[in-house]
Design a protein around this motif. Structure first.
Motif, mmCIF file in Angstrom:
data_model
loop_
_atom_site.group_PDB
_atom_site.id
_atom_site.type_symbol
_atom_site.label_atom_id
_atom_site.label_comp_id
_atom_site.label_asym_id
_atom_site.label_seq_id
_atom_site.Cartn_x
_atom_site.Cartn_y
_atom_site.Cartn_z
ATOM 1 N N MET A 162 0.521 -1.072 -0.624
ATOM 2 C CA MET A 162 -0.066 0.208 -0.023
ATOM 3 C C MET A 162 0.851 0.919 -0.198
ATOM 4 O O MET A 162 0.803 2.422 -0.520
ATOM 5 C CB MET A 162 -1.050 -0.033 1.248
ATOM 6 N N GLN A 163 1.760 1.421 0.618
ATOM 7 C CA GLN A 163 3.261 2.087 0.081
ATOM 8 C C GLN A 163 2.219 3.362 1.129
ATOM 9 O O GLN A 163 2.737 4.444 0.681
ATOM 10 C CB GLN A 163 3.549 2.692 -0.969
ATOM 11 N N GLY A 164 1.584 3.611 1.899
ATOM 12 C CA GLY A 164 1.199 4.372 2.867
ATOM 13 C C GLY A 164 -0.338 4.912 2.523
ATOM 14 O O GLY A 164 -0.996 5.825 2.690
ATOM 15 N N SER A 165 -0.775 4.346 1.368
ATOM 16 C CA SER A 165 -2.299 4.751 0.634
ATOM 17 C C SER A 165 -3.461 4.800 1.355
ATOM 18 O O SER A 165 -4.450 5.471 1.695
ATOM 19 C CB SER A 165 -2.404 4.205 -0.729
ATOM 20 N N GLN A 166 -3.325 3.815 2.649
ATOM 21 C CA GLN A 166 -3.823 3.952 3.251
ATOM 22 C C GLN A 166 -4.215 4.814 4.663
ATOM 23 O O GLN A 166 -5.656 4.857 5.015
ATOM 24 C CB GLN A 166 -4.098 2.294 4.357
ATOM 25 N N PHE A 167 -3.661 5.755 4.044
ATOM 26 C CA PHE A 167 -3.609 6.880 5.200
ATOM 27 C C PHE A 167 -4.282 7.980 4.642
ATOM 28 O O PHE A 167 -4.599 9.346 5.160
ATOM 29 C CB PHE A 167 -2.332 7.790 5.678
ATOM 30 N N HIS A 168 -4.643 7.812 3.269
ATOM 31 C CA HIS A 168 -5.113 8.623 1.955
ATOM 32 C C HIS A 168 -6.596 8.561 1.375
ATOM 33 O O HIS A 168 -7.198 9.375 1.068
ATOM 34 C CB HIS A 168 -3.973 8.666 0.877
ATOM 35 N N LEU A 169 -7.105 7.634 1.933
ATOM 36 C CA LEU A 169 -8.195 6.741 1.534
ATOM 37 C C LEU A 169 -8.890 6.135 2.993
ATOM 38 O O LEU A 169 -8.714 5.681 3.404
ATOM 39 C CB LEU A 169 -8.234 6.665 0.545
ATOM 40 N N GLN A 170 -10.330 5.921 2.247
ATOM 41 C CA GLN A 170 -11.021 5.418 2.888
ATOM 42 C C GLN A 170 -11.367 3.984 3.294
ATOM 43 O O GLN A 170 -10.707 3.376 1.584
ATOM 44 C CB GLN A 170 -12.433 5.843 3.217
ATOM 45 N N LEU A 171 -10.826 3.496 3.801
ATOM 46 C CA LEU A 171 -10.628 1.850 3.710
ATOM 47 C C LEU A 171 -11.376 1.006 4.425
ATOM 48 O O LEU A 171 -11.659 1.525 5.833
ATOM 49 C CB LEU A 171 -9.529 1.049 3.926
ATOM 50 N N HIS A 172 -12.898 -0.275 3.991
ATOM 51 C CA HIS A 172 -14.107 -0.573 4.779
ATOM 52 C C HIS A 172 -13.616 -1.909 5.237
ATOM 53 O O HIS A 172 -13.504 -2.362 3.598
ATOM 54 C CB HIS A 172 -14.760 0.301 4.471
ATOM 55 N N VAL A 173 -14.088 -2.775 5.873
ATOM 56 C CA VAL A 173 -14.068 -3.949 5.248
ATOM 57 C C VAL A 173 -15.789 -4.272 5.285
ATOM 58 O O VAL A 173 -16.961 -3.284 6.215
ATOM 59 C CB VAL A 173 -13.784 -5.127 7.060
ATOM 60 N N GLY A 174 -16.415 -4.864 4.640
ATOM 61 C CA GLY A 174 -18.372 -4.232 4.170
ATOM 62 C C GLY A 174 -18.686 -5.731 3.503
ATOM 63 O O GLY A 174 -18.304 -6.446 3.039
ATOM 64 N N ASN A 175 -19.699 -5.925 3.457
ATOM 65 C CA ASN A 175 -21.179 -6.426 2.663
ATOM 66 C C ASN A 175 -20.883 -5.620 1.362
ATOM 67 O O ASN A 175 -21.672 -5.227 0.976
ATOM 68 C CB ASN A 175 -21.889 -7.280 3.364
ATOM 69 N N LEU A 176 -20.358 -6.421 0.538
ATOM 70 C CA LEU A 176 -20.609 -5.826 -0.970
ATOM 71 C C LEU A 176 -22.390 -5.716 -1.693
ATOM 72 O O LEU A 176 -22.492 -5.127 -1.937
ATOM 73 C CB LEU A 176 -19.572 -6.977 -1.980
ATOM 74 N N SER A 177 -22.280 -6.887 -1.384
ATOM 75 C CA SER A 177 -24.083 -6.318 -1.833
ATOM 76 C C SER A 177 -24.939 -5.658 -1.411
ATOM 77 O O SER A 177 -25.242 -4.579 -1.707
ATOM 78 C CB SER A 177 -25.333 -8.061 -1.151
ATOM 79 N N GLU A 178 -24.595 -4.791 -0.048
ATOM 80 C CA GLU A 178 -24.962 -3.399 0.957
ATOM 81 C C GLU A 178 -24.620 -2.485 -0.166
ATOM 82 O O GLU A 178 -25.272 -1.949 -0.012
ATOM 83 C CB GLU A 178 -24.719 -3.295 2.060
ATOM 84 N N TRP A 179 -23.081 -2.585 -0.138
ATOM 85 C CA TRP A 179 -22.873 -1.170 -1.003
ATOM 86 C C TRP A 179 -23.362 -0.988 -2.200
ATOM 87 O O TRP A 179 -23.291 -0.082 -2.804
ATOM 88 C CB TRP A 179 -20.971 -1.848 -1.277
ATOM 89 N N ILE A 180 -23.265 -2.251 -3.159
ATOM 90 C CA ILE A 180 -23.789 -2.267 -4.438
ATOM 91 C C ILE A 180 -25.116 -1.799 -4.290
ATOM 92 O O ILE A 180 -25.552 -0.894 -5.102
ATOM 93 C CB ILE A 180 -23.903 -3.609 -5.180
#
Lengths: 260, 260
Positions: A162-180
């Protein structure tokens, strides 16, 4: 700056053993933290005001003055080269580590979601996942959702790529059906991907501000129920005799094509 | 089919030792061959009529009937699971290997060169290199040139990530200055790449049939003398706070953008 620091020289030290265990997901969850290895990542975490509990650094650390300039107020421990080697997964560690609190993902109000998002549908390889997060950052995406069956966000190889990109955008663990469903409720396109020439050519769907792109598992692609749920499924026409693209490369080609 | 085959069960066998040494460049040059590991790669080599000296296979190989259908005329040796494990760099080998003759690169008539070509200017990471060859194949490129300081073409990790694409396009080791000059002599564009916003946005140069794209070293980018020699140098505008893209991802984005 190093005068009053605690010093740990033995790899058998109980804290060193606990830090080494952070390579395992269960231990990361138990300890609530993960390990950053190397100056680039530690500096990114400092710049991004992450909650750093402890910084570990060797006596002759190359960028000591740059580190000192951050005026870090947390615990700082001097470690021996042997301890650095024991903690690192790289053959020549730079001699700096940070123990960073695993951020509690902010509650997402899915009804208000916007921007460009990458969904990982069972992507397995940690290097691929980290590279995809890094690419999403560079392509101006708002976030990445780790769906069911995708490798863990804070696994050491994911963190390294990731090279530090985890600090620049939002990261979530989630249920993809709900996100879709949430994107579709707002009439934002959700693009699935498949190795199927009956799907839509990725060059023919324009550029978008608010949308989701889903990348599937390296061997098996996206889950069938997710493919059925999307607005449209895309493919990248392959010339030559190649059977497929590396998933991180395919994600890069698509993200830079689709993002307005 | 396996009735009259020679059987090797001991990892201490002299031939097994010789095959293991093929992980080293010097030994590959000495023996004139390299090792393919896994059914996908062996099958690709058979389909591409590569010069396969020997196939090594475990007794209970899963795709034995598919293999038999190729009616391979060379040497076939049955190996034990232990030998398979000793030869493989993966934790669960599929139990099939092929010893393939390293092809002598055909003499290239640089004055007549055409098509889309990828030049590697000191790219180091074997996984990146293999992925770039695989992507070049998928994007319909004619070939890849390994310039000075790029990792060796037949290194095991390169071979693993090429996924058989070495059988689909031309691969050459060469002097990049000579290759650049040859393209320019024919008025074909040669696109360098740099992390420099003063370079040209990659979306603004159209699509091409005959051209070269140069990707540089992971840490240091392209050599300055090569940058100075190109027709035009491109960059990929990066949003967010990411500092760079993985070189194989950047190559993928550019190849799919530039190739007509």
């Amino acid at each position: 700056m190093f005068i009053s620091m605690e010093v740990i020289t033995a790899t058998s030290n109980a804290r060193v053993k606990a830090w080494k265990k952070l390579a395992k997901k269960k231990e990361r969850q138990k300890q609530g933290q993960y390990l950053l290895d190397g100056w680039h990542l530690v500096k990114e975490a400092l710049l991004a005001n992450q909650k750093i509990a402890t910084i570990l650094v060797v006596a002759d650390f190359k960028h000591a003055s740059e580190l000192a300039a951050f005026d870090f107020k947390g615990e700082m421990i001097q470690i021996s080269d042997n301890v650095a080697k024991a903690l690192s997964e790289t053959p020549s560690p730079q001699g700096i580590f940070a123990l960073v609190e695993i951020p509690v993902a902010a509650d997402v109000e899915l009804a208000d979601i916007s921007g460009a998002w990458l969904f990982l549908d069972g992507v397995q390889d940690p290097g691929n996942i980290g590279t995809m997060v890094r690419t999403a950052d560079a392509a101006g995406f708002s976030g990445v959702v780790f769906g069911e069956g995708s490798a863990d966000l804070y696994q050491p190889k994911v963190v390294r790529s990731m090279q530090g990109s985890q600090f620049h955008l939002q990261l979530h663990v989630g249920n993809l059906s709900e996100w879709i469903a949430a994107f579709q409720a707002q009439k934002f396109p959700v693009f699935g991907t498949e190795l199927n020439e009956a799907a839509r050519n990725f060059r023919e769907v324009g550029q978008h501000q608010d949308f989701a792109l889903i990348m599937g598992n390296e061997g098996n692609g996206m889950r069938a129920d997710h493919l059925a749920q999307t607005s449209l499924n895309l493919y990248i026409p392959l010339a030559g005799n190649a059977e497929s693209l590396n998933v991180a490369v395919a994600a890069g080609v698509l993200m830079f094509q689709l993002k307005a």
